[in-house]
Every structure is written in C-alpha cells, then in structure tokens.
Design an enzyme around this catalytic site. Structure first.
Site, PDB file in Angstrom:
ATOM      1  N   GLY A 125       0.808  -1.134  -0.106  1.00  0.00           N
ATOM      2  CA  GLY A 125       0.175  -0.040   0.073  1.00  0.00           C
ATOM      3  C   GLY A 125       0.821   1.149  -0.136  1.00  0.00           C
ATOM      4  CD  GLU A 147       1.614  -8.790   2.389  1.00  0.00           C
ATOM      5  OE1 GLU A 147       0.669  -8.249   1.770  1.00  0.00           O
ATOM      6  OE2 GLU A 147       1.648  -9.843   3.072  1.00  0.00           O
ATOM      7  N   PRO A 148       4.998  -4.571  -0.762  1.00  0.00           N
ATOM      8  CG  PRO A 148       7.171  -3.637  -1.117  1.00  0.00           C
ATOM      9  CD  PRO A 148       6.364  -4.643  -0.615  1.00  0.00           C
ATOM     10  N   GLY A 149       3.435  -3.703  -3.929  1.00  0.00           N
ATOM     11  CA  GLY A 149       3.254  -3.807  -5.462  1.00  0.00           C
ATOM     12  C   GLY A 149       3.429  -2.608  -6.091  1.00  0.00           C
ATOM     13  CE1 TYR A 165      -9.915  -0.226  -8.223  1.00  0.00           C
ATOM     14  CE2 TYR A 165      -8.432  -0.047  -9.863  1.00  0.00           C
ATOM     15  CZ  TYR A 165      -8.949  -0.749  -8.799  1.00  0.00           C
ATOM     16  OH  TYR A 165      -8.780  -1.834  -8.823  1.00  0.00           O
ATOM     17  CB  CYS A 191     -18.739  -0.923 -27.583  1.00  0.00           C
ATOM     18  SG  CYS A 191     -18.469  -0.618 -29.174  1.00  0.00           S
ATOM     19  CD  GLU A 192     -18.365  -0.574 -20.660  1.00  0.00           C
ATOM     20  OE1 GLU A 192     -18.650  -0.013 -19.601  1.00  0.00           O
ATOM     21  OE2 GLU A 192     -18.602  -1.966 -21.054  1.00  0.00           O
TER      22      GLU A 192
HETATM   23  N1  LLP Z   1      -0.785  -7.112   0.153  1.00  0.00           N
HETATM   24  C1  LLP Z   1      -2.287  -7.510  -0.043  1.00  0.00           C
HETATM   25  C2  LLP Z   1      -2.738  -8.573   0.916  1.00  0.00           C
HETATM   26  C3  LLP Z   1      -2.765  -6.837  -0.841  1.00  0.00           C
HETATM   27  O1  LLP Z   1      -4.139  -7.030  -1.076  1.00  0.00           O
HETATM   28  C4  LLP Z   1      -2.336  -5.874  -1.626  1.00  0.00           C
HETATM   29  C5  LLP Z   1      -3.131  -5.323  -2.849  1.00  0.00           C
HETATM   30  C6  LLP Z   1      -1.013  -5.592  -1.863  1.00  0.00           C
HETATM   31  C7  LLP Z   1      -0.049  -6.168  -0.608  1.00  0.00           C
HETATM   32  C8  LLP Z   1      -0.251  -4.701  -2.706  1.00  0.00           C
HETATM   33  O2  LLP Z   1      -0.720  -3.302  -2.720  1.00  0.00           O
HETATM   34  P1  LLP Z   1       0.063  -2.150  -3.321  1.00  0.00           P
HETATM   35  O3  LLP Z   1       1.272  -2.134  -2.403  1.00  0.00           O
HETATM   36  O4  LLP Z   1       0.029  -2.643  -4.784  1.00  0.00           O
HETATM   37  O5  LLP Z   1      -0.856  -1.078  -3.025  1.00  0.00           O
HETATM   38  N2  LLP Z   1      -6.185  -2.644  -8.504  1.00  0.00           N
HETATM   39  C9  LLP Z   1      -6.191  -1.706  -7.473  1.00  0.00           C
HETATM   40  C10 LLP Z   1      -4.972  -2.052  -6.386  1.00  0.00           C
HETATM   41  C11 LLP Z   1      -5.744  -3.274  -5.590  1.00  0.00           C
HETATM   42  C12 LLP Z   1      -4.694  -3.839  -4.695  1.00  0.00           C
HETATM   43  C13 LLP Z   1      -5.205  -5.006  -4.072  1.00  0.00           C
HETATM   44  N3  LLP Z   1      -4.336  -5.583  -3.046  1.00  0.00           N
HETATM   45  C14 LLP Z   1      -5.215  -0.623  -8.094  1.00  0.00           C
HETATM   46  O6  LLP Z   1      -4.990  -0.435  -9.401  1.00  0.00           O
HETATM   47  O7  LLP Z   1      -5.303   0.428  -7.540  1.00  0.00           O
END
Ligand code: LLP
Length: 404
Positions: free
Chosen positions: A222, A263-265, A306, A332-333
C-alpha cells in the site's frame, strides 16, 4: 537519480513492436527496491513484492535477481514464483475466499501462508496442527487507502478475520495447537500516511501477548506513489524510522526478535511501466477535442474503475503548441483515460504515452470487445526486449470448444 524513459525511447519501442504496448523499465524497479533497502537498512524488515501488480515472469525474474521476495494472492501466482526460481521460503501466500484445497496446495509447495478466515484456520489446524507455521490475516477496522474499492481493513471489508473474533482464533489455536508464526494486516492501497501503518503496529502490540510464537508482523503493501506532480507519497524514511522504534520497543518488552514484513506492489512497479498507444481518430467539436487511441479500458481499467489519474503525454510531438484534449479508448463504452489534458498538438498517428501504468495495468487487462491484449516490452539495462507477444486471433478462440 533515476530518469524515466524518454519520449524518444518509448516512440522507438512503439515503432518496433507496434501499439498498444506496455513498456517496463527494470532500472526503475531496481531503484525503488534500493530505496526501500536504503531507508530500512537498520530495521529488521523483509520485502515481498506483491506480484498481483504485474506477474510477467520476466518481471518476477528481475524481482528475484535484485534479491526481493515475492507475495502471492493466488496459488497460480505462487506457482509462477516457483516457476521463476524463488525458494519457497521467500514466497508468501495470502489469499482470500478460497477453498481449503488451495491452501493445501500452497503448503505442499512449502511457502509461507497467511490464513484469512476462521473456517480455513480450523481446517488448517485439523490437518497440520503444530507442524506447519502459519500467519493469520486480521481485519483491524481501519479505514485507509486511496478509495473505497482499494480499502481492505475497514469494518465492512471481506478481508481477514475481524479483530473482534480474537477469542475464536485463540480457541482454535489452543484446540489444534496451531503454530502461529505471523500476524498480517493490510489496510489498503495508496496509503500516504505513515500513521496508518503505525496504527496497525499498535494493534500488533496488543495482540502479540496472545501469540507467544509470533516472529513476523506483516503490515501488507500500500505504499503510495505519485500519479501526478506534487501528489503526496508515503514517506518511506519516516516509516522506516517509526518501524525501527516500534521493533526496538517490542524486543525490549518481549526479550526476543521480531521481523516486519511488507508487501509492496505499486511502489516497486507502478512508475516503471508505460502504456504506449497510437491516436486513431481526432474529433474536435464544440470545444471538446477527443483523441481516440488504439486501447481502452480493456488494457488499462484504472481510470474507469477507480477514477485514477494517469499522466498522459504526446511522445510524437514534444514541442508543438499545447491544447486541451480528452483521451478516450476504442471500447464500446465510455473509456476516458484523461479529460482536458494539456498536450502538445495531437495528430492522428501520434503516440501517446500513459505513465505510471506498471501496476495493475496489463495485469487487469482483458479481451473485452474481442480485442487483443497488448504486447509487453521490458527495457533491461537500456535494451528493449519483447516479453509478451500481442494476442493474435487464435488466442480469442484458444479455449473455446464447439458444441458437438
Ligand atoms: N498485500 C495485500 C494483501 C494486498 O491485498 C495488496 C493489494 C498488496 C499487498 C499490494 O498493494 P500495493 O502495494 O500494490 O498498493 N487494482 C488496484 C489495487 C488493488 C490492490 C489489491 N491488493 C489499483 O489498481 O489501484
């Protein structure tokens, strides 16, 4: 200092591989990981890349090469991680709403597991007792995150075991002699305030006395990145400082060591990614100039799902007069990538780059309108290489079976 890919580099890639094309710069991913390591150097922390953001195995390979661990939200992500070569001990698996058989599969792989429901915790206890250390995902009742759709810790969220059910958890732990090694709380995505993470840390302080075998505290992902100029971001240095104080305090109280896991994405891959599109049509009437591109919500759904803001630039014309454009897709939307964006004059055939598209971009793409998913290109040490071919017509038919 990292420099984003130039308009020239992105245009060259678009000319070579066609559009729409996702482009990922591994230097940026490395840079982000180095930042984390630099700021957290003094802190007992482990980072697990949330691979749900982008699972191309070449990205996973890069994550492995730079020494980062991986977080998986499904058994298939865990299998992709194993396929890439991650050791099971460096893989974390946190899923939700799953059949217990998926958890059994994860256990057979030997990965770290966080369990998200009382019902699966009970099944886990019955099957494994104390033999397989496990983490518990809790719902802390904290409202946090960029918008409700990406908030996961509030009191009507489906995620985790509600903290009010602590007694039920403890009964199961006792009944099955469960080995609870970790506590996990992820409150959402795009959390700019360090205070939110520290609120979670406070919850851990209260919980730890109930779980004498806990050694890792997983605060999820997050970390917020900037989608537009001057956008607030998570202050990683401040977070590291606070976490350090938190861990030092815990260790003094409990006379043992704890690790914080993250857990950074988005933080690792969002800014590394670009979606390069081509302008198919211009429509200019009544003070709205539409630039219609060869992509849409089928390729990048974030703006539509979002209301996410993604910077857009005309990379084919970087100095012409500026004018406001509304950039739309060809689905088509209504699939508006950005409204009233001041861009250098846009002509049909120009390439427009959509920035910050590495996380949840390709990963959330689809074949809606029977359109092809885009190609993916990875720029590694400055050299572009195709890492996923664009779909072809046969892909649309691949899993369809005719009635006999
Ligand atoms: N850990 C858990 C348990 C999660 O559910 C998530 C994201 C992450 C880590 C990674 O979060 P991040 O660091 O990427 O913010 N599709 C949405 C984001 C959904 C995130 C779902 N869970 C978007 O594009 O904003």
């Amino acid at each position: 200092m990292y420099k984003e890919l130039s308009a020239e580099t992105l245009s060259k890639i678009a000319n070579t591989y066609g559009t729409p094309v996702y482009v990922y710069d591994t230097d940026k991913i490395s840079h982000q990981f180095e930042q984390l390591n630099k700021e957290f150097a003094k802190t007992n922390t482990r980072f697990f890349y949330a691979s749900k953001a982008l699972t191309n195995i070449n990205i996973l390979q890069h994550i492995l090469n730079i020494g980062c661990n991986v977080d998986c939200s499904s058994i298939n992500e865990a299998k992709l991680a194993i396929h890439t070569g991650f050791e099971p001990t460096n893989i974390l698996y946190t899923s939700n709403g799953i059949d217990f058989s998926e958890i059994e599969e994860a256990a057979a792989l030997g990965v770290h597991i966080n369990i998200d429901s009382l019902s699966n915790l009970e099944k886990f206890g019955k099957k494994f007792g104390h033999s397989y250390p496990v983490g518990i995902r809790l719902r802390p009742n904290i409202m946090a995150g960029g918008n409700l759709k990406i908030s996961t810790g509030h009191q009507s969220s489906k995620f985790g075991i509600p903290i009010e059910q602590l007694n039920e958890i403890l009964q199961l732990v006792k009944k099955y002699n469960l080995y609870i090694r970790g506590l996990h709380i992820h409150t959402g995505s795009e959390i700019k305030d360090v205070a939110v993470f520290m609120k979670v840390a406070d919850i851990f302080v209260d919980l730890i006395p109930h779980f004498p075998e806990v050694s890792f505290l997983d605060l999820g992902g997050g970390f917020k990145v900037a989608y537009k100029e001057k956008d607030p971001t998570t202050d990683i240095a401040e977070l590291a400082h606070e976490i350090n104080i938190f861990l030092t305090g815990l260790e003094k109280t409990h006379l043992r060591q704890f690790e914080c896991w993250f857990e950074p994405g988005k933080y690792l891959v969002s800014e590394a990614g670009y979606l390069v599109t081509k302008v198919n049509v211009l429509k200019d009437f009544n003070n709205i100039a539409f630039a219609g591109v060869d992509s849409g919500l089928n390729h990048l759904i974030r703006p539509m799902m979002y209301d996410a803001y993604h910077r857009i630039e005309n990379i084919s014309n970087t100095s012409g007069n500026k004018k406001n454009y509304t950039i739309t897709g060809n689905i088509c939307e209504t699939d508006t990538f950005g409204s009233d964006r001041l861009l250098h004059e846009v002509r049909e055939g120009d390439f427009l780059a959509i920035y910050n598209a590495g996380a949840y971009g390709f990963e959330m793409s689809s074949n809606y309108n029977a359109r092809f998913k885009p190609a993916e290109v990875m720029v590694k040490e400055g050299i572009p290489q195709l890492i996923r071919k664009r779909d072809v017509f046969a892909d649309l038919l691949r899993n369809q079976t005719p009635l006999i």
